[in-house]
Design a protein around this motif. Structure first.
Motif, PDB file in Angstrom:
ATOM      1  N   ALA A   1     -11.134   0.515  13.443  1.00  0.00           N
ATOM      2  CA  ALA A   1     -12.040  -0.295  12.622  1.00  0.00           C
ATOM      3  C   ALA A   1     -13.098   0.577  11.956  1.00  0.00           C
ATOM      4  O   ALA A   1     -13.447   0.366  10.781  1.00  0.00           O
ATOM      5  N   PHE A   2     -13.605   1.573  12.695  1.00  0.00           N
ATOM      6  CA  PHE A   2     -14.600   2.474  12.102  1.00  0.00           C
ATOM      7  C   PHE A   2     -13.973   3.267  10.959  1.00  0.00           C
ATOM      8  O   PHE A   2     -14.587   3.438   9.901  1.00  0.00           O
ATOM      9  N   ALA A   3     -12.743   3.747  11.145  1.00  0.00           N
ATOM     10  CA  ALA A   3     -12.070   4.509  10.090  1.00  0.00           C
ATOM     11  C   ALA A   3     -11.856   3.637   8.857  1.00  0.00           C
ATOM     12  O   ALA A   3     -12.068   4.090   7.722  1.00  0.00           O
TER      13      ALA A   3
ATOM     14  N   ASP B   1      -6.250   4.091   0.203  1.00  0.00           N
ATOM     15  CA  ASP B   1      -5.365   2.950   0.451  1.00  0.00           C
ATOM     16  C   ASP B   1      -4.178   3.348   1.323  1.00  0.00           C
ATOM     17  O   ASP B   1      -3.778   2.617   2.224  1.00  0.00           O
ATOM     18  N   VAL B   2      -3.624   4.502   1.050  1.00  0.00           N
ATOM     19  CA  VAL B   2      -2.486   4.979   1.838  1.00  0.00           C
ATOM     20  C   VAL B   2      -2.929   5.291   3.273  1.00  0.00           C
ATOM     21  O   VAL B   2      -2.246   4.929   4.237  1.00  0.00           O
ATOM     22  N   VAL B   3      -4.078   5.940   3.406  1.00  0.00           N
ATOM     23  CA  VAL B   3      -4.593   6.251   4.752  1.00  0.00           C
ATOM     24  C   VAL B   3      -4.834   4.964   5.526  1.00  0.00           C
ATOM     25  O   VAL B   3      -4.453   4.838   6.693  1.00  0.00           O
ATOM     26  N   GLU B   4      -5.436   3.977   4.872  1.00  0.00           N
ATOM     27  CA  GLU B   4      -5.690   2.708   5.550  1.00  0.00           C
ATOM     28  C   GLU B   4      -4.394   2.014   5.941  1.00  0.00           C
ATOM     29  O   GLU B   4      -4.302   1.382   6.994  1.00  0.00           O
TER      30      GLU B   4
ATOM     31  N   VAL C   1      -3.565   1.038  10.826  1.00  0.00           N
ATOM     32  CA  VAL C   1      -3.228  -0.091  11.710  1.00  0.00           C
ATOM     33  C   VAL C   1      -1.973   0.182  12.532  1.00  0.00           C
ATOM     34  O   VAL C   1      -1.997   0.052  13.764  1.00  0.00           O
ATOM     35  N   PRO C   2      -0.853   0.609  11.927  1.00  0.00           N
ATOM     36  CA  PRO C   2       0.303   0.898  12.784  1.00  0.00           C
ATOM     37  C   PRO C   2       0.059   2.065  13.738  1.00  0.00           C
ATOM     38  O   PRO C   2       0.545   2.054  14.875  1.00  0.00           O
TER      39      PRO C   2
ATOM     40  N   ARG D   1       0.809  -1.217   0.000  1.00  0.00           N
ATOM     41  CA  ARG D   1       0.000   0.000   0.000  1.00  0.00           C
ATOM     42  C   ARG D   1       0.842   1.266   0.000  1.00  0.00           C
ATOM     43  O   ARG D   1       0.360   2.331  -0.316  1.00  0.00           O
ATOM     44  N   TRP D   2       2.102   1.156   0.410  1.00  0.00           N
ATOM     45  CA  TRP D   2       2.969   2.338   0.418  1.00  0.00           C
ATOM     46  C   TRP D   2       3.734   2.480  -0.909  1.00  0.00           C
ATOM     47  O   TRP D   2       4.330   3.513  -1.166  1.00  0.00           O
ATOM     48  N   ARG D   3       3.745   1.444  -1.710  1.00  0.00           N
ATOM     49  CA  ARG D   3       4.505   1.494  -2.961  1.00  0.00           C
ATOM     50  C   ARG D   3       3.758   2.327  -3.998  1.00  0.00           C
ATOM     51  O   ARG D   3       2.555   2.448  -3.973  1.00  0.00           O
TER      52      ARG D   3
END
Length: 193
Positions: free
Chosen positions: A163-165, A24-27, A31-32, A13-15
């Protein structure tokens, strides 16, 4: 013929990718970020709550002390009135507060006592009847349980927000996909159906 397993690409997702969206980048960072907040935050909440609870219980132990009271009325062997835990009945007692004033109040006493019997109860620094203080070992267990609950509650809250985000990002991706499909779909010509 051998079956090749798909190659996993970590951190995809970071590539740089032409199909990658901002969502995708925000997601990928949610998690981290959630674990970065949850792990130390949960530990801090657990420790702070446990120390606060332990301090409060130690303060209660220091404030509450035994006082001798006198039973005002008889307590029948099988008192039908309000019952307290441990087979005791609530009865009215009289005592002298630290300021010298006479006080009365209800407290659990053994059944079968007569008026004028002496009963030892606990009172706080204000002269109000109080429950018996917890022992230091019981206080440690209670403080530990409260701390664990606080830590788990914070971790659960952080994970729920994450999870909501992520759910909201999925909704945005689905909406964007629907808008793009509405633009591209008619260009494909005749639809079957």
């Amino acid at each position: 013929m051998t079956c090749r397993s798909p190659v996993r690409k970590p951190f995809w997702r970071w590539r740089s990718n032409p199909l990658r969206r901002r969502e995708d980048v925000v997601e990928a960072w949610i998690v981290p970020a959630a674990w970065t907040v949850a792990a130390p935050g949960g530990t801090a909440a657990r420790l702070l709550t446990a120390h606060a609870a332990d301090d409060r219980l130690a303060q209660q132990r220091a404030e509450r002390h035994a006082v001798h009271t006198v039973l005002v009325t008889d307590v029948a062997q099988h008192a039908p009135a309000l019952r307290s835990p441990g087979g005791k009945a609530f009865a009215e007692v009289r005592w002298t507060a630290p300021d010298g004033s006479a006080r009365t109040g209800l407290t659990p006493v053994d059944t079968g006592l007569t008026a004028g019997s002496g009963v030892v109860v606990r009172q706080d620094g204000h002269g109000t009847l109080a429950t018996a203080s917890t022992s230091s070992s019981e206080a440690g267990i209670e403080a530990g349980a409260l701390g664990a609950f606080a830590g788990l509650a914070l971790i659960g809250a952080v994970q729920a927000v994450g999870a909501f985000a992520r759910w909201r990002l999925d909704q945005r991706r689905a909406d964007a996909w629907a808008r793009e499909w509405d633009l591209v779909g008619p260009q494909w010509g005749h639809r079957t159906g």
